[in-house]
Motif scaffolding. Structure first.
Motif, PDB file in Angstrom:
ATOM      1  N   LYS A 274      -8.596  -3.269   1.607  1.00  0.00           N
ATOM      2  CA  LYS A 274      -7.599  -2.451   2.489  1.00  0.00           C
ATOM      3  C   LYS A 274      -7.226  -1.218   1.497  1.00  0.00           C
ATOM      4  O   LYS A 274      -7.016  -0.508   2.182  1.00  0.00           O
ATOM      5  CB  LYS A 274      -6.404  -3.402   2.530  1.00  0.00           C
ATOM      6  N   LEU A 275      -7.242  -1.334   0.292  1.00  0.00           N
ATOM      7  CA  LEU A 275      -6.505  -0.324  -0.542  1.00  0.00           C
ATOM      8  C   LEU A 275      -7.608   0.753  -0.623  1.00  0.00           C
ATOM      9  O   LEU A 275      -7.409   1.773  -0.612  1.00  0.00           O
ATOM     10  CB  LEU A 275      -6.162  -0.660  -1.947  1.00  0.00           C
ATOM     11  N   CYS A 276      -8.696   0.103  -0.927  1.00  0.00           N
ATOM     12  CA  CYS A 276      -9.989   1.330  -0.854  1.00  0.00           C
ATOM     13  C   CYS A 276     -10.128   2.064   0.393  1.00  0.00           C
ATOM     14  O   CYS A 276     -10.279   3.137   0.270  1.00  0.00           O
ATOM     15  CB  CYS A 276     -11.365   0.434  -1.405  1.00  0.00           C
TER      16      CYS A 276
ATOM     17  N   ALA B 267      -7.323   4.707   0.572  1.00  0.00           N
ATOM     18  CA  ALA B 267      -7.518   5.404  -0.591  1.00  0.00           C
ATOM     19  C   ALA B 267      -8.367   6.682   0.018  1.00  0.00           C
ATOM     20  O   ALA B 267      -8.116   7.951  -0.166  1.00  0.00           O
ATOM     21  CB  ALA B 267      -8.060   5.038  -1.804  1.00  0.00           C
TER      22      ALA B 267
ATOM     23  N   ALA C 128       0.805  -1.359   0.114  1.00  0.00           N
ATOM     24  CA  ALA C 128      -0.111  -0.057   0.097  1.00  0.00           C
ATOM     25  C   ALA C 128       0.749   1.142  -0.035  1.00  0.00           C
ATOM     26  O   ALA C 128       0.617   2.184  -0.774  1.00  0.00           O
ATOM     27  CB  ALA C 128      -0.633  -0.045   1.286  1.00  0.00           C
TER      28      ALA C 128
ATOM     29  N   ILE D 246       2.219   1.853  -3.524  1.00  0.00           N
ATOM     30  CA  ILE D 246       1.147   2.348  -4.502  1.00  0.00           C
ATOM     31  C   ILE D 246       0.821   3.868  -4.376  1.00  0.00           C
ATOM     32  O   ILE D 246       0.664   4.467  -5.121  1.00  0.00           O
ATOM     33  CB  ILE D 246      -0.232   1.382  -4.206  1.00  0.00           C
TER      34      ILE D 246
ATOM     35  N   THR E  94      -8.106  -5.593  -2.234  1.00  0.00           N
ATOM     36  CA  THR E  94      -8.921  -4.614  -2.469  1.00  0.00           C
ATOM     37  C   THR E  94      -9.581  -3.682  -1.482  1.00  0.00           C
ATOM     38  O   THR E  94      -9.510  -2.548  -1.600  1.00  0.00           O
ATOM     39  CB  THR E  94      -9.821  -5.121  -3.493  1.00  0.00           C
TER      40      THR E  94
ATOM     41  N   LEU F 186      -6.829  -0.193  -9.898  1.00  0.00           N
ATOM     42  CA  LEU F 186      -5.639  -1.157  -9.626  1.00  0.00           C
ATOM     43  C   LEU F 186      -6.126  -2.380 -10.694  1.00  0.00           C
ATOM     44  O   LEU F 186      -7.139  -2.572 -11.348  1.00  0.00           O
ATOM     45  CB  LEU F 186      -6.282  -1.721  -8.167  1.00  0.00           C
TER      46      LEU F 186
ATOM     47  N   HIS G  47     -10.746  -2.291  -9.548  1.00  0.00           N
ATOM     48  CA  HIS G  47      -9.845  -3.269  -9.452  1.00  0.00           C
ATOM     49  C   HIS G  47      -9.987  -4.479 -10.644  1.00  0.00           C
ATOM     50  O   HIS G  47     -11.007  -4.998 -10.593  1.00  0.00           O
ATOM     51  CB  HIS G  47      -9.811  -3.920  -8.179  1.00  0.00           C
TER      52      HIS G  47
END
Length: 239
Positions: free
Chosen positions: A205-207, A210, A166, A169, A203, A184, A220
């Motif tokens: 975790k990254l959302c 963000a 993360a 990214i 997905t 993604l 994604h």
């Protein structure tokens, strides 16, 4: 297109065919679009070996790829070398031809690319990810108008997975001052176009990360050869 059957003698050569049926001569006379896949491959190879003409080698090559050029595009230099009748030079010509085709597709999309949906993302990423035999994780950085600001390779892994950090990214993403959203993307070399549990967890975790940076993850996308999976088009992005 002329129809003909190959002579069965072991020492058959392309030169044994009438001139009008030889791949190079047919290309000159009728144009490249009139040639079959095997004839085009024979032109690239240039020559065969004793006992096998370039046309016979090409037909065997197509058979080994189940007559699927998309599958053949994933062949490495070593994969081509393992085919009967294909030497180092012929193998290099083939991998170079497929790479040129990929770059042509990629160049078309990069000119003023606008990513508004999963299909746009797939067409942009397919030349980059579809033919790989290992996993890669990429991001597409977009401005408020969904214009592409930059595309970045985040990580490269093996045949079963890659690590998408993360911090890496979002460091890459925030390097674009006008970024508002990102897509993604990663590939599945297995050709399975559906997410794993690990894909879903990543997905989510990254959302979440963000949102804390006032960024929006549009999608994604998982590239699986000629197919793809979009989180946004299916169950939506994890909350």
């Amino acid at each position: 297109m002329a129809n003909y059957s190959l002579p069965e003698e072991l020492n058959f050569r392309i030169q044994d065919l009438p001139p009008a049926d030889q791949p190079r001569e047919r290309l000159q006379q009728f144009g490249v679009r009139q040639l079959s896949d095997s004839e085009l491959l024979a032109v690239l190879l240039g020559s065969g070996i004793p006992g096998l003409s370039a046309l016979q080698v090409s037909r065997q090559l197509l058979t080994s790829a189940h007559r699927d050029l998309h599958l053949m595009a994933r062949f490495s230099l070593q994969d081509f070398r393992r085919q009967p009748g294909i030497g180092q030079v012929g193998a290099m010509r083939l991998v170079a031809a497929f790479e040129l085709a990929r770059r042509r597709d990629a160049a078309q999309m990069r000119k003023g690319a606008k990513i508004t949906n999963s299909e746009d993302a797939f067409h942009y990423l397919r030349p980059v990810l579809a033919d790989l035999n290992h996993e890669e994780f990429h991001i597409l950085c977009l401005n408020r108008a969904n214009k592409l600001l930059g595309a970045h390779l985040v990580s490269r892994g093996g045949t079963t997975g890659t690590v998408a950090d993360a911090k890496t990214i979002f460091r890459m993403a925030l390097g674009h001052g006008s970024i508002t959203s990102l897509v993604l993307a990663h590939n599945h070399p297995s050709g399975q176009a559906f997410p794993s549990e690990a894909d879903v967890r990543l997905t989510r975790k990254l959302c979440l990360a963000a949102k804390s940076l006032d960024l929006h993850i549009l999608d994604h996308v998982i590239i699986a050869g000629r197919d793809y999976y979009s989180f946004a088009d299916n169950d939506g992005l994890p909350e």
